[in-house]
Design a protein around this motif. Structure first.
Motif: not given
Length: 460
Positions: A4, A401, A403, A428, A430-431
Motif C-alpha cells: 500500500n 503474507t 505483518g 504481501e 503490512d509494514e
C-alpha cells in the motif's frame, strides 16, 4: 501484488533521509563454501552404537492401562540391558503409565512402538529426587525431566509411538506460580552461588522438560510423537554429535519449545514436524554469568527439511551467553505464527552469535519475518554485558503474507552487524521496517509486492 502507498512512502523516507545506501552488487558473502561446511557437519555426525537386542518391558512385569504403573518394569529392563552391554528397551503397543521419570543409561535405545503411548503421571512428587539440570540456561537441581540422561554415550529415544506428558499434569499450573523461583534462580546464577546450593525441588515451581540429555555423545531422537509437555520438549545440553529426525511435536502449553539445542556441537535436526506453543527450534548456550562461566558454545549445527507451526519458527537465544556459531538452516517450511526468525539477547547476556546461514525456506504467514531484539528486557539484572550478532545471511526465501518485514533493535555501541537479505520474495506486507543501530544491512534482490530493494543500510 502491491504494497500500500504508506508502506512505499516509509521505504522511500527510510532510504533517502536516514540511511546510507550503496549498490549491493559487490563485496557481500558468497555462501557456496559455507554450504560445503554444512555437508561436512552432516557427514561427521555419527549415530549411536547400540547392540541389536531387545528387552521388552512386559518381560519385566509391565502391565498396560492407566491403572497399572509400568515405571519399575521400564527401569528393570533398562538396568538389565545396561548390565549386558546395552540394547533396545521396547515399549509395545498399548498405553503404559509411568509414575515418575525414565532415566536412561549409555548404550540404551528407549523404543516406543507404533501404537504405544507412555503416559506420565500428573503428580510432581513422582519426579523427585532432584537431578542436575539446566533451566533456561542456568544450572540447578530440580524436578527430573520426564525422560532424562546424564553424561551418557550412545543413547537413543525412538519409535513411532507417543510420549504424553499428561494434559492433567499439575506441572501445567506452575507457570502462574513460578515468578519467585524464576527470580531466585537468576539471582543465584548471576551471583555464582555453587550449583549444589541451587535446590529447586519440593515447594518450588520450576517445571521440568519432557526429554533432556544432559551431557552426552552420539545421541539419536527419532520418529516418536511428543505431546502435553510441562516445559521445553526435546532439550540437548552439552551434547556432542546428535541426530534429531522424523520427530513429531504437537504440544501447546506454556514454553513448549519443540527442540532446544543448548551448548551442543555437531547436531543435525531434519524431517521433523513441530506444532508448538513457543519456538519450534531454538539454539542456546546458557544465561548471563552462569552461561559465560561454563563457556560452552553451540556450534556446527544443521537444521533442514523441517515443517514448523506455532508461535515462532527458528530462534537464537535469548540464552546465548556461551556463544553460537556455524549454524546452517535450509529447506524448511513455516506455516503460520508470530515470528519466523526470532533472534534475542539482552544487556546481561554477553556472548556472540555469528556465521549463521539460512536458505531455501517457504513461509505462509507470519506477524514478524526477521526479528532481532537485542535489548530484550525479560529478567535483566544490570545491563553490563551486551551481546553481538553478526555475519548472518538469509537467502532464497518466499513469503506469502507478513505483518512487519524486519525489526532490529541493538544496544548503543553494539550494532547488529553484517546481515544480508538475498533473493527474498514477499507477496504481501503490512509494514516494512523498525530499525535501530544496524551496521551493514544488505538488501540484495529483495522484493516486497511490486517494490524491489537493493542497497546497504547503516543506521547508527
Amino acid at each position: 501484488m502491491t504494497i500500500n502507498p504508506c508502506i512505499r512512502w516509509t521505504l522511500t523516507a527510510l532510504i533517502s533521509v536516514v540511511a546510507t545506501v550503496v549498490q549491493a552488487s559487490e563485496g557481500h558473502p558468497d555462501t557456496r563454501d559455507d554450504w560445503f561446511k554444512a555437508s561436512e557437519i552432516v557427514q561427521a555426525v555419527q549415530p549411536p552404537q547400540i547392540p541389536n537386542r531387545d528387552y521388552v518391558i512386559t518381560d519385566f512385569g509391565a502391565r498396560s492401562g492407566t491403572r497399572h504403573d509400568a515405571h519399575a518394569a521400564i527401569h528393570a529392563a533398562i538396568d538389565k540391558a545396561s548390565e549386558e552391554g546395552g540394547g533396545r528397551v521396547v515399549i509395545p503397543k498399548g498405553t503404559w503409565l509411568s509414575k515418575g521419570p525414565i532415566h536412561l543409561k549409555s548404550r540404551i535405545n528407549l523404543h516406543v512402538s507404533e501404537g504405544a503411548t507412555v503416559l506420565f503421571s500428573p503428580d510432581p512428587e513422582d519426579y523427585l529426587p532432584a537431578v542436575l539440570t539446566r533451566w533456561e540456561g542456568i544450572e540447578m537441581y530440580g524436578y527430573s525431566p520426564l525422560i532424562y540422561a546424564r553424561d551418557v554415550e550412545d543413547v537413543a529415544v525412538s519409535g513411532k509411538g507417543t510420549f504424553d506428558g499428561n494434559a492433567k499434569s499439575e506441572f501445567h499450573k506452575w507457570k502462574e506460580k513460578e515468578a519467585d523461583d524464576l527470580a531466585e534462580i537468576r539471582r543465584m546464577g548471576g551471583a555464582g552461588v555453587p550449583v549444589e546450593e541451587r535446590q529447586f525441588n519440593k515447594g518450588r515451581y520450576l517445571r521440568p522438560t519432557m526429554i533432556q540429555i544432559m551431557g552426552g555423545k552420539r545421541v539419536l531422537l527419532e520418529d516418536y510423537t511428543a505431546t502435553n509437555s510441562p516445559f521445553w520438549i526435546n532439550h540437548l545440553v552439552y551434547v556432542d554429535q546428535a541426530l534429531v529426525r522424523n520427530v513429531k511435536v504437537d504440544s501447546h502449553f506454556a514454553n513448549n519449545d519443540g527442540l532446544d539445542i543448548e551448548s551442543s556441537t555437531y547436531v543435525v535436526a531434519e524431517h521433523n514436524n513441530f506444532k508448538t506453543g513457543d519456538d519450534a527450534i531454538v539454539v542456546k548456550s546458557g544465561r548471563d554469568y552462569d552461561g559465560r562461566r561454563i563457556g560452552r558454545p553451540s556450534e556446527n549445527i544443521v537444521i533442514r527439511n523441517n515443517v514448523f507451526g506455532g508461535e515462532d519458527g527458528i530462534g537464537m537465544g535469548s540464552e546465548m551467553s556461551g556463544g553460537i556459531r556455524n549454524v546452517f538452516i535450509e529447506n524448511n517450511t513455516y506455516t503460520e505464527g508470530t515470528s519466523a526468525f526470532r533472534f534475542k539477547a539482552n544487556l546481561d547476556r554477553g556472548g556472540s552469535v555469528e556465521h549463521i546461514r539460512l536458505r531455501n525456506m517457504h513461509i505462509k504467514s507470519t506477524e514478524l519475518l526477521f526479528w532481532f531484539e537485542l535489548t530484550y528486557v525479560a529478567g535483566a539484572q544490570g545491563g553490563n554485558f551486551p551481546s553481538l550478532y553478526s555475519d548472518i545471511v538469509f537467502e532464497d526465501i518466499t513469503v506469502e503474507t507478513v505483518g512487519k518485514v524486519f525489526h532490529a533493535n541493538a544496544p548503543k555501541g553494539y550494532p547488529l552487524t553484517d546481515v544480508t537479505l538475498r533473493n527474498i520474495r514477499i507477496e504481501e506486507a503490512d509494514e516494512l521496517f523498525t530499525i535501530e543501530n544496524v551496521d551493514n544491512l544488505v538488501f540484495d534482490n529483495v522484493q516486497v509486492g511490486d517494490q524491489r530493494i537493493n542497497g546497504r543500510l547503516d543506521w547508527k
